[in-house]
Design a protein around this motif. Structure first.
Motif, mmCIF file in Angstrom:
data_model
loop_
_atom_site.group_PDB
_atom_site.id
_atom_site.type_symbol
_atom_site.label_atom_id
_atom_site.label_comp_id
_atom_site.label_asym_id
_atom_site.label_seq_id
_atom_site.Cartn_x
_atom_site.Cartn_y
_atom_site.Cartn_z
ATOM 1 N N SER A 1 2.736 -39.843 2.512
ATOM 2 C CA SER A 1 2.441 -41.179 2.012
ATOM 3 C C SER A 1 3.748 -41.956 2.004
ATOM 4 N N ARG B 1 4.503 -43.957 -1.218
ATOM 5 C CA ARG B 1 4.910 -43.081 -2.321
ATOM 6 C C ARG B 1 6.319 -42.540 -2.101
ATOM 7 N N SER C 1 9.255 -43.214 -4.763
ATOM 8 C CA SER C 1 9.881 -42.040 -5.381
ATOM 9 C C SER C 1 11.369 -41.964 -5.062
ATOM 10 N N PHE D 1 4.413 -41.145 -8.619
ATOM 11 C CA PHE D 1 4.453 -41.655 -7.248
ATOM 12 C C PHE D 1 4.846 -40.583 -6.234
ATOM 13 N N SER D 2 5.018 -39.351 -6.693
ATOM 14 C CA SER D 2 5.409 -38.270 -5.795
ATOM 15 C C SER D 2 4.313 -37.989 -4.776
ATOM 16 N N PRO D 3 4.688 -37.673 -3.520
ATOM 17 C CA PRO D 3 3.680 -37.239 -2.534
ATOM 18 C C PRO D 3 3.108 -35.860 -2.844
#
Length: 419
Positions: A9, A12, A16, A31-33
């Motif tokens: 992403s 993201r 991040s 917001f981490s993938p």
């Protein structure tokens, strides 16, 4: 099953990365993938595959770098991976289920995972020349066969890894753990094999001086290997943190130098090697008329490679097992001193003490015979639900004292959190 899933992403990743510059916790935030998710139990890609129930899984440096988005978007390795991913390739566990064509493993066997997704696991026959020679980490077919692209367990979308309780594997990937070898001893098989492979690429000759650059997992295991099998070699090391220095000395380093400043490293090695310190008009000094015979760079930063080139003796060798983002540096001493730089990728079938065997089998026999002990590097254990704490321990080694961090799927004993 519950698994730590990484997906692609770009939005993201951008958010991040920006927030992570402020605080590392944001790499593991909303917001981490990567996130814990419920996913189906693994399917077997072919009848000769099986499922391993994870007991312990180590966090590799490559796992850490992916979680903390340490890499370039134009990395060539993106051609041989697929998403979504469940990372974790340093796996030990018990065979849970076998496919109908599995002949060599049984339910209940204790095994360590050989993670390479080479020709055999991909159902490709005849195998490529590298696989025929047992050099599975340079297989020619990482993007072909009966599973999606991926060089090893954890970076193919269908070969999910040990950041989950169940791991699919080809029967050839499940290497039996001998009786008397504990889970804790066996879980270091993968990084030990990486370090052994690097040393076998250019073993030190009797009386030579070796330097291990970096005292994380690979560096500390390299020191242990050098001390055990090359006792006439003087082993120098460079460590970043005090706990790494203490472990390096415990495992056999004769002298451990601080990682900075770089000029001090050059000057200290000059004193140890009886070399001349050459001082250019600008920049870092370098050594001539002496230096280190062989350097095992387990970090791979541009600075560590540059310092290695400057402190290596003429016609010395640098073996690079560490992987970091590239950057320009001044490398004139490379050609002037005719230094050999060798890349070292993982492990496979190795020539060791007159026999050719898989590196993990070599390691397990050495442990069983009491000739090597890698357990001092095991510093922290967490449950999978504590993955944020686990990765932050890796990212803050100076504070946490971490070296090898494990996910423990035990029964709530010492694996339930940090020990």
């Amino acid at each position: 099953m519950r698994a730590l899933v990484c997906d692609v992403s770009v939005p993201r990743q951008i958010v991040s990365s920006l927030l992570g510059r402020v605080d590392k916790r944001f790499f593991l935030g909303p917001f981490s993938p990567a996130a814990l998710k419920d996913i189906p139990d693994p399917e077997l890609p072919a009848p000769d595959w099986l499922v391993i129930r994870t007991r312990l899984c180590g966090i590799c440096g490559s796992d850490y770098k992916q979680m903390f988005l340490n890499g370039n978007m134009d990395n060539p390795m993106t051609a041989v991976i697929s998403f979504p991913q469940v990372l974790g390739h340093e796996v030990v566990g018990t065979v849970e289920r076998v496919g109908p064509a599995v002949k060599t493993r049984r339910v209940g066997d204790r095994v360590v995972l050989n993670p390479w997704l080479s020709c055999g696991p991909r159902g490709i026959t005849p195998p490529c020349p590298a696989c025929r020679d047992g050099q599975y980490s340079i297989c020619a077919n990482f993007a072909r066969g009966n599973i999606p692209a991926g060089i090893h367990t954890g970076n193919s979308s269908k070969a999910t890894g040990g950041f989950a309780p169940l791991v699919p594997a080809h029967e050839s990937m499940a290497i039996p753990i001998p009786d008397g070898v504990t889970w804790e001893q066996a879980v270091t098989a993968d990084p030990f094999s990486v370090s052994l492979h690097g040393i076998l690429k250019r073993p030190p000759k009797p009386g030579e001086t070796a330097l291990v650059y970096g005292c994380g997992t690979l560096g500390l295991l390299a020191i242990a290997i050098l001390r055990a099998f090359h006792p006439q070699t003087r082993v120098l090391a460079i460590a970043r943190f005090p706990h790494q220095k203490a472990l390096a000395e415990r495992l056999g380093a004769s002298l451990v130098l601080p990682h900075a400043p770089a000029t001090a490293i050059v000057e200290q090695v000059a004193r140890e090697a009886g070399a001349q310190v050459m001082k250019p008009w600008y920049g870092m000094p370098w050594l001539y008329g002496g230096g280190v015979d062989v350097i095992y760079d387990t970090v791979g930063f541009p600075e560590t490679v540059e310092v290695g080139i400057r402190i290596a003796d003429s016609r010395g060798t640098i073996v690079v097992t560490g992987v970091e983002m590239p950057k320009r540096f001044e490398w004139t001493p490379l050609y002037f001193k005719e230094i050999a730089v060798i890349g070292s990728n993982a492990f496979g079938v190795e020539e060791f003490e007159g026999k050719r065997r898989h590196a993990m089998e070599i390691f397990l026999d050495l442990v069983r015979e009491g000739r090597i002990d890698a357990t001092p590097i095991l510093t922290h254990r967490f449950t999978l639900e504590q993955y944020r704490e686990a990765f932050l321990a890796c990212g803050r080694q100076g504070e946490s004292g971490a070296v090898k961090v494990l996910f423990d799927y035990g029964d709530g004993g010492p694996g339930a959190g940090r020990d």
